[in-house]
Design a protein around this motif. Sequence first.
Motif, PDB file in Angstrom:
ATOM      1  N   ARG A  63       0.163 -10.720  27.768  1.00 10.66           N
ATOM      2  CA  ARG A  63      -0.053 -11.050  26.210  1.00 10.66           C
ATOM      3  C   ARG A  63       0.469 -10.524  25.021  1.00 10.66           C
ATOM      4  NH1 ARG A  63      -6.294 -11.636  24.230  1.00 10.66           N
ATOM      5  NH2 ARG A  63      -5.820 -13.014  22.184  1.00 10.66           N
ATOM      6  N   ARG A  64       1.068 -11.419  24.311  1.00 12.88           N
ATOM      7  CA  ARG A  64       1.571 -10.652  23.069  1.00 12.88           C
ATOM      8  C   ARG A  64       0.771 -10.075  22.284  1.00 12.88           C
ATOM      9  NH1 ARG A  64       6.372 -14.952  21.656  1.00 12.88           N
ATOM     10  NH2 ARG A  64       7.622 -14.873  23.661  1.00 12.88           N
ATOM     11  N   SER A  65       1.158  -8.762  21.755  1.00 11.34           N
ATOM     12  CA  SER A  65       0.170  -8.193  20.784  1.00 11.34           C
ATOM     13  C   SER A  65       0.175  -9.123  19.532  1.00 11.34           C
ATOM     14  CB  SER A  65       0.429  -6.859  20.704  1.00 11.34           C
ATOM     15  OG  SER A  65       1.840  -6.684  20.102  1.00 11.34           O
ATOM     16  N   ALA A  66      -0.796  -9.207  18.705  1.00  7.19           N
ATOM     17  CA  ALA A  66      -1.033  -9.761  17.395  1.00  7.19           C
ATOM     18  C   ALA A  66      -0.003  -9.180  16.522  1.00  7.19           C
ATOM     19  CB  ALA A  66      -2.546  -9.706  17.015  1.00  7.19           C
ATOM     20  N   ARG A  67       0.601  -9.739  15.630  1.00  7.29           N
ATOM     21  CA  ARG A  67       1.441  -9.206  14.442  1.00  7.29           C
ATOM     22  C   ARG A  67       0.499  -8.791  13.524  1.00  7.29           C
ATOM     23  NH1 ARG A  67       6.095 -12.821  12.438  1.00  7.29           N
ATOM     24  NH2 ARG A  67       6.646 -12.502  14.760  1.00  7.29           N
ATOM     25  N   THR A  68       0.797  -7.544  13.171  1.00  7.88           N
ATOM     26  CA  THR A  68      -0.074  -6.890  11.920  1.00  7.88           C
ATOM     27  C   THR A  68       0.949  -6.785  10.883  1.00  7.88           C
ATOM     28  OG1 THR A  68       0.673  -4.834  12.780  1.00  7.88           O
ATOM     29  CG2 THR A  68      -1.489  -5.632  13.714  1.00  7.88           C
ATOM     30  N   ALA A  69       0.059  -7.029   9.635  1.00  3.59           N
ATOM     31  CA  ALA A  69       0.826  -6.920   8.242  1.00  3.59           C
ATOM     32  C   ALA A  69       1.199  -5.490   8.038  1.00  3.59           C
ATOM     33  CB  ALA A  69      -0.087  -7.603   7.103  1.00  3.59           C
ATOM     34  N   PRO A  70       2.201  -5.306   7.321  1.00  2.00           N
ATOM     35  CA  PRO A  70       2.899  -4.071   7.093  1.00  2.00           C
ATOM     36  C   PRO A  70       1.815  -3.612   6.102  1.00  2.00           C
ATOM     37  CG  PRO A  70       4.357  -5.896   6.257  1.00  2.00           C
ATOM     38  CD  PRO A  70       3.388  -6.508   6.988  1.00  2.00           C
ATOM     39  N   PRO A  71       2.135  -2.251   5.915  1.00  2.00           N
ATOM     40  CA  PRO A  71       1.152  -1.370   4.979  1.00  2.00           C
ATOM     41  C   PRO A  71       1.509  -1.953   3.380  1.00  2.00           C
ATOM     42  CG  PRO A  71       2.079   0.055   6.513  1.00  2.00           C
ATOM     43  CD  PRO A  71       2.702  -1.491   6.776  1.00  2.00           C
ATOM     44  N   SER A  72       2.533  -2.521   3.148  1.00  2.00           N
ATOM     45  CA  SER A  72       3.114  -2.871   1.704  1.00  2.00           C
ATOM     46  C   SER A  72       2.529  -4.006   1.522  1.00  2.00           C
ATOM     47  CB  SER A  72       4.781  -3.167   1.819  1.00  2.00           C
ATOM     48  OG  SER A  72       5.070  -4.000   2.715  1.00  2.00           O
ATOM     49  N   ALA A  73       2.148  -5.112   2.381  1.00  2.00           N
ATOM     50  CA  ALA A  73       1.532  -6.244   2.069  1.00  2.00           C
ATOM     51  C   ALA A  73      -0.054  -5.920   1.712  1.00  2.00           C
ATOM     52  CB  ALA A  73       1.354  -6.973   3.283  1.00  2.00           C
ATOM     53  N   ALA A  74      -0.719  -5.066   2.395  1.00  2.00           N
ATOM     54  CA  ALA A  74      -1.948  -4.613   1.879  1.00  2.00           C
ATOM     55  C   ALA A  74      -2.112  -4.114   0.561  1.00  2.00           C
ATOM     56  CB  ALA A  74      -2.597  -3.711   2.864  1.00  2.00           C
ATOM     57  N   LYS A  75      -1.066  -3.088   0.347  1.00  2.00           N
ATOM     58  CA  LYS A  75      -1.154  -2.574  -1.069  1.00  2.00           C
ATOM     59  C   LYS A  75      -0.736  -3.636  -2.142  1.00  2.00           C
ATOM     60  CE  LYS A  75       1.373   1.200  -3.619  1.00  2.00           C
ATOM     61  NZ  LYS A  75       2.529   1.910  -3.512  1.00  2.00           N
ATOM     62  N   ALA A  76       0.113  -4.697  -1.777  1.00  2.00           N
ATOM     63  CA  ALA A  76       0.354  -5.708  -3.070  1.00  2.00           C
ATOM     64  C   ALA A  76      -1.157  -6.422  -3.018  1.00  2.00           C
ATOM     65  CB  ALA A  76       1.639  -6.727  -2.438  1.00  2.00           C
ATOM     66  N   GLU A  77      -1.849  -6.797  -1.875  1.00  2.00           N
ATOM     67  CA  GLU A  77      -2.968  -7.572  -2.357  1.00  2.00           C
ATOM     68  C   GLU A  77      -3.865  -6.705  -3.054  1.00  2.00           C
ATOM     69  OE1 GLU A  77      -6.555  -9.599   0.513  1.00  2.00           O
ATOM     70  OE2 GLU A  77      -4.861  -8.698   1.621  1.00  2.00           O
ATOM     71  N   ARG A  78      -4.179  -5.481  -2.855  1.00  2.00           N
ATOM     72  CA  ARG A  78      -4.976  -4.695  -3.673  1.00  2.00           C
ATOM     73  C   ARG A  78      -4.728  -4.603  -5.176  1.00  2.00           C
ATOM     74  NH1 ARG A  78      -4.884  -1.400   0.900  1.00  2.00           N
ATOM     75  NH2 ARG A  78      -3.291   0.076  -0.137  1.00  2.00           N
ATOM     76  N   SER A  79      -3.356  -4.559  -5.354  1.00  2.00           N
ATOM     77  CA  SER A  79      -2.674  -4.670  -6.623  1.00  2.00           C
ATOM     78  C   SER A  79      -3.339  -5.922  -7.508  1.00  2.00           C
ATOM     79  CB  SER A  79      -1.189  -4.348  -6.615  1.00  2.00           C
ATOM     80  OG  SER A  79      -0.925  -4.365  -7.889  1.00  2.00           O
ATOM     81  N   SER A  80      -3.037  -7.006  -6.765  1.00  2.00           N
ATOM     82  CA  SER A  80      -3.186  -8.455  -7.123  1.00  2.00           C
ATOM     83  C   SER A  80      -4.712  -8.356  -7.612  1.00  2.00           C
ATOM     84  CB  SER A  80      -2.746  -9.385  -6.243  1.00  2.00           C
ATOM     85  OG  SER A  80      -3.197 -10.767  -6.862  1.00  2.00           O
ATOM     86  N   VAL A  81      -5.635  -8.021  -6.718  1.00  2.00           N
ATOM     87  CA  VAL A  81      -7.145  -7.955  -7.063  1.00  2.00           C
ATOM     88  C   VAL A  81      -7.388  -7.208  -8.358  1.00  2.00           C
ATOM     89  CG1 VAL A  81      -9.455  -7.485  -6.134  1.00  2.00           C
ATOM     90  CG2 VAL A  81      -7.862  -8.392  -4.652  1.00  2.00           C
ATOM     91  N   TRP A  82      -6.801  -6.044  -8.374  1.00  2.00           N
ATOM     92  CA  TRP A  82      -7.038  -5.204  -9.670  1.00  2.00           C
ATOM     93  C   TRP A  82      -6.577  -5.910 -11.037  1.00  2.00           C
ATOM     94  CZ3 TRP A  82      -9.448  -2.188 -12.290  1.00  2.00           C
ATOM     95  CH2 TRP A  82      -8.795  -1.395 -13.507  1.00  2.00           C
ATOM     96  N   LYS A  83      -5.562  -6.483 -10.826  1.00  2.00           N
ATOM     97  CA  LYS A  83      -4.880  -7.385 -12.076  1.00  2.00           C
ATOM     98  C   LYS A  83      -5.813  -8.333 -12.427  1.00  2.00           C
ATOM     99  CE  LYS A  83       0.063  -6.450 -11.243  1.00  2.00           C
ATOM    100  NZ  LYS A  83       1.361  -7.167 -11.069  1.00  2.00           N
ATOM    101  N   ARG A  84      -6.361  -8.973 -11.508  1.00  3.81           N
ATOM    102  CA  ARG A  84      -7.340 -10.012 -11.881  1.00  3.81           C
ATOM    103  C   ARG A  84      -8.673  -9.446 -12.785  1.00  3.81           C
ATOM    104  NH1 ARG A  84      -6.051 -12.491  -6.918  1.00  3.81           N
ATOM    105  NH2 ARG A  84      -8.005 -11.599  -5.979  1.00  3.81           N
ATOM    106  N   TRP A  85      -9.344  -8.563 -12.037  1.00  2.00           N
ATOM    107  CA  TRP A  85     -10.398  -7.763 -12.456  1.00  2.00           C
ATOM    108  C   TRP A  85     -10.037  -7.255 -13.871  1.00  2.00           C
ATOM    109  CZ3 TRP A  85     -15.229  -8.226 -11.741  1.00  2.00           C
ATOM    110  CH2 TRP A  85     -15.748  -8.657 -10.502  1.00  2.00           C
ATOM    111  N   ARG A  86      -8.832  -6.537 -13.981  1.00  2.00           N
ATOM    112  CA  ARG A  86      -8.403  -5.780 -15.222  1.00  2.00           C
ATOM    113  C   ARG A  86      -8.414  -6.885 -16.485  1.00  2.00           C
ATOM    114  NH1 ARG A  86      -2.869  -2.968 -15.009  1.00  2.00           N
ATOM    115  NH2 ARG A  86      -2.362  -4.998 -14.868  1.00  2.00           N
TER     116      ARG A  86
END
Length: 309
Positions: A63-86
């Motif tokens: 079974r192929r292992s699930a592809r995980t998002a790179p750490p840079s993607a998680a960081k970009a998502e947290r940055s987008s959430v913060w911009k909306r709240w800001r």
Amino acid sequence: MAPTTPNDIAPESSTPSDSQPLTRRERRQREADVSMTTTSTSIATSTDLVKRTSAVAARPHVRRSARTAPPSAAKAERSSVWKRWRSTLVMMIVVPGLFAAFALPGSFAPASEAAPLFAKHDRMAGAQELAVSTDAAGSAVARDTYSATSQEELDEQAAAEAAAAAAAAEEERARNAEKYDSYSGPTAEDNLADPPQTEYSLSAVFNTAKQYIGTPYVYGGATPAGFDCSGFVMYVFSQYGISLPHGVSGQAAAGTRIPLSQAQPGDLVIMNGHDGFYAGNGQILDAPKPGGHVSIRPIWTSNYYIVRI
């Protein structure tokens, strides 16, 4: 001499030489050999394919292992959430501040600074007021020239018209009564004894009857001095040599009953205890009752029938 082996002996050819044609039996044998060879080859190929498939199926499934998002993607998502709240926080702080800056200073300003604001408000309110001088003269209000007639006035007008019509009728009746009170002409019996030479027709009878309009009603009367209903009919027909009894039932039995649709002026209208001449259009020419006089009037009931003499 060396012994001979089977390999040393050349096998006999099972096929004939090229110079000799094959018989039918040999040709069939050759076709059978070729068919068996082809079948064996197909079976071998199928068997090999089955073995390969089984080997592939026996391999363990990885079974192929699930592809995980790179750490840079998680960081970009947290940055987008913060911009909306800001953005939301900035609007929550700036908008109330702007409202306080423009709306509240007038309320908390000193009286000297706030006076112009209230003065402006007073001027706007004053624009809705109208000052009228006490020297202004009021114009007189008069009713329009239009006037409506009241129901009382209409009733008085109708009563006056009815009184005028009644006075005219009474005047005509008086003239005819005076005329016929002095009547000394022939009676119905005189007419039957010496009938006038008048051609009989319904229209002629009706025209003769109309000559006596205005004659007063007299109970039992049968001359132009005064008629009752059947005396009026009897006297008119006597002038054509037709003798009728002085009674409604006898006059009804003297003629022939006809449909109302065939009625013509000059026919008799027979009612219960009363009769007269049909005048057309649902009307009757008759001597009505005491106090009345010979006249044409609408038939007031549906309980009647037509008789033709």
